[in-house]
Design a protein around this motif. Sequence first.
Motif, PDB file in Angstrom:
ATOM      1  N   LEU A  37      33.571  -6.239  -2.094  1.00 37.24           N
ATOM      2  CA  LEU A  37      33.834  -4.876  -2.541  1.00 37.24           C
ATOM      3  C   LEU A  37      33.619  -4.787  -4.046  1.00 37.24           C
ATOM      4  O   LEU A  37      34.074  -5.654  -4.800  1.00 37.24           O
ATOM      5  N   ARG A  38      32.928  -3.742  -4.475  1.00 36.95           N
ATOM      6  CA  ARG A  38      32.772  -3.461  -5.900  1.00 36.95           C
ATOM      7  C   ARG A  38      33.679  -2.299  -6.291  1.00 36.95           C
ATOM      8  O   ARG A  38      34.074  -1.487  -5.442  1.00 36.95           O
ATOM      9  N   VAL A  39      33.981  -2.235  -7.562  1.00 37.25           N
ATOM     10  CA  VAL A  39      34.851  -1.163  -8.051  1.00 37.25           C
ATOM     11  C   VAL A  39      34.252   0.198  -7.706  1.00 37.25           C
ATOM     12  O   VAL A  39      34.968   1.115  -7.280  1.00 37.25           O
ATOM     13  N   ALA A  40      32.933   0.337  -7.877  1.00 36.39           N
ATOM     14  CA  ALA A  40      32.285   1.622  -7.598  1.00 36.39           C
ATOM     15  C   ALA A  40      32.438   2.009  -6.128  1.00 36.39           C
ATOM     16  O   ALA A  40      32.673   3.173  -5.799  1.00 36.39           O
ATOM     17  N   ALA A  66      42.928 -10.788  -3.112  1.00 36.48           N
ATOM     18  CA  ALA A  66      41.522 -10.655  -3.502  1.00 36.48           C
ATOM     19  C   ALA A  66      41.231 -11.644  -4.619  1.00 36.48           C
ATOM     20  O   ALA A  66      42.138 -12.081  -5.343  1.00 36.48           O
ATOM     21  N   VAL A  67      39.971 -12.016  -4.738  1.00 36.16           N
ATOM     22  CA  VAL A  67      39.492 -12.812  -5.863  1.00 36.16           C
ATOM     23  C   VAL A  67      38.230 -12.143  -6.378  1.00 36.16           C
ATOM     24  O   VAL A  67      37.575 -11.386  -5.653  1.00 36.16           O
ATOM     25  N   GLN A  68      37.885 -12.420  -7.621  1.00 36.66           N
ATOM     26  CA  GLN A  68      36.707 -11.811  -8.223  1.00 36.66           C
ATOM     27  C   GLN A  68      35.711 -12.897  -8.588  1.00 36.66           C
ATOM     28  O   GLN A  68      36.069 -13.898  -9.214  1.00 36.66           O
ATOM     29  N   ASP A  69      34.449 -12.721  -8.164  1.00 37.37           N
ATOM     30  CA  ASP A  69      33.449 -13.733  -8.472  1.00 37.37           C
ATOM     31  C   ASP A  69      32.795 -13.446  -9.824  1.00 37.37           C
ATOM     32  O   ASP A  69      33.185 -12.509 -10.534  1.00 37.37           O
ATOM     33  N   GLU A  70      31.804 -14.273 -10.185  1.00 32.69           N
ATOM     34  CA  GLU A  70      31.175 -14.140 -11.499  1.00 32.69           C
ATOM     35  C   GLU A  70      30.409 -12.835 -11.660  1.00 32.69           C
ATOM     36  O   GLU A  70      30.168 -12.379 -12.777  1.00 32.69           O
ATOM     37  N   HIS A  72      31.570 -10.014 -10.712  1.00 32.95           N
ATOM     38  CA  HIS A  72      32.612  -8.984 -10.703  1.00 32.95           C
ATOM     39  C   HIS A  72      32.729  -8.279  -9.353  1.00 32.95           C
ATOM     40  O   HIS A  72      33.137  -7.120  -9.285  1.00 32.95           O
ATOM     41  N   VAL A  73      32.354  -8.993  -8.296  1.00 32.07           N
ATOM     42  CA  VAL A  73      32.528  -8.494  -6.936  1.00 32.07           C
ATOM     43  C   VAL A  73      33.848  -9.055  -6.398  1.00 32.07           C
ATOM     44  O   VAL A  73      34.166 -10.218  -6.608  1.00 32.07           O
TER      45      VAL A  73
END
Length: 263
Positions: A37-40, A66-70, A72-73
């Motif tokens: 999932l992306r913020v947008a 949740a975790v965030q990858d490099e 920013h996903v």
Amino acid sequence: MRNTRKHPPLPERPPTAVEALDRGLRLLQMLRDYGSLRVADASQHLGISRSSAHRLLQTLVFRGFAVQDEAHVYLPGPSMDAGPARLAWTRDFRRLCQPHLEVLSRRSRESANLMIRVGRNVRFLVTVRARSIDATHDRDGVVMPAHEASGGKALLAELDDDEVRALFLTGPTSGLSDLELAKLMSDVVAVRKHGFALNVEETERGVAAVGTSIHDRWGTAVGAVSVSTRADKFADRLHGVLLPLLLDSRAQIERDLAEVDLG
């Protein structure tokens, strides 16, 4: 014979629903169903601003959902598939350890944590936060990868090497590269030699921790206790203050555990 059983109707959204909670739960559903999932995407799906979507997603990261990858996903975090803890057992364990954690936090002037291992993860049962403006975060209820948390490493070191490898090489979601597994095996060897484990900014930037396993009357590791602090003062306080207090707290807890049967 034709099945004429009717399914119950889907519940309607109650008028008293908490909007922010409902949005957070919808994000959990999206992470579960879409895998990323992306913020947008979250902003558009929920009909809210990007800044609001970002805050909701960061809250899920904080709680391990949740975790965030490099790139920013956002991806599903360890809390999404963590198995349930044994509630009656953990409730008694937490109650027994709580006073010792309070003493440990007060004496060290840092935050003290209690955790158990659930598969490849550790679940924090309680955090006693330090009474200072730079105290590390409350991790009560948070799930983290065991190979990154200090208490998790200490608990993994209780297994033999083959059990550790099998734990992280079985299944498609182990998430460890060959290099990461080699580091983990090196870490557990060090834990067995020294009796404690370190986590220097592996689970959170600017935070370091030292952890050790807790054993019941039969010598079985049932959990771990850790002390977490700011990474910039960790090295100066580790051996002279934090580690002696941590090991003393472990001894006190194990003395109490020797008198009870957690079941």
